[in-house]
Enzyme design. Sequence first.
Site, mmCIF file in Angstrom:
data_model
loop_
_atom_site.group_PDB
_atom_site.id
_atom_site.type_symbol
_atom_site.label_atom_id
_atom_site.label_comp_id
_atom_site.label_asym_id
_atom_site.label_seq_id
_atom_site.Cartn_x
_atom_site.Cartn_y
_atom_site.Cartn_z
ATOM 1 N N HIS A 143 46.379 43.297 41.959
ATOM 2 C CA HIS A 143 45.326 43.266 40.945
ATOM 3 C C HIS A 143 45.999 43.165 39.580
ATOM 4 C CE1 HIS A 143 41.871 44.572 38.505
ATOM 5 N NE2 HIS A 143 41.121 44.210 39.538
ATOM 6 N N ASP A 179 38.190 43.571 46.882
ATOM 7 C CA ASP A 179 37.732 42.405 47.630
ATOM 8 C C ASP A 179 38.135 42.466 49.102
ATOM 9 O OD1 ASP A 179 36.656 40.979 45.328
ATOM 10 O OD2 ASP A 179 38.725 40.743 44.712
#
Length: 230
Positions: free
Chosen positions: A114, A167
């Site tokens: 991320h 996700d």
Amino acid sequence: MPADKTLSHAANWLWMLKGETPSEDAAKLADVDFILHAEHGANASSFAARVTIGTDTNLHGGIVTALSTLAGPAHGGAAEDVMKMVQDIGTPENAAAYVKAKRKNREAVTGFGHRVYRAEDPRARHMRDGVKKLGEEMGAPEWYEILQGVVDAMKPYARHGLNVNVDFYSGVIYQLHGIPMDLYVPIFAIGRMPGWIIQCMDQQDSNILIRPLTLYNGPDVRPYTPVSER
């Protein structure tokens, strides 16, 4: 399906989508999914919406821009890629070999890493148990087991900032409900919509055209050669 006003927002969403009243656990997980996908800062789609509003267009234009930006696989479209990865792996036993082959070829493993969170995405941990329960409820525990196989195989790379992100679990939630992949991004947008609207309204309140300067890093000035001498 017509709305059932006796249900919560998330439960009603599942009812209208599937025509079946969801279990308490399934509704709670859908609610958590929406909350965790809420807008949380100057991410790509929120910033893009502000840029659009900065041109003095209307709210609809800002939301269209945000949706288009969210659809990219490096932003909101990652859940689709995670589900495709899970389908490619097929069984939990194949997860370790899949990760090993990806890393050997210096390819990214979808759902890890991320831009902001260098450790595990704090949103992911709130989905893990719910995904396991939903898989058991739907009679398909293997999807969760494949995900966990990938997580275990990726543990050696955590020190490089390659930790699971939000996700990673979302796609399997939608898969277990039988939702087509082309609806994944619109579902993400449901959770993101309130924040986008507030970002746009805030931009409108003290608006200014957002026009960042870019720094040229190409070749230095070169001598011009007339066309006739080339």
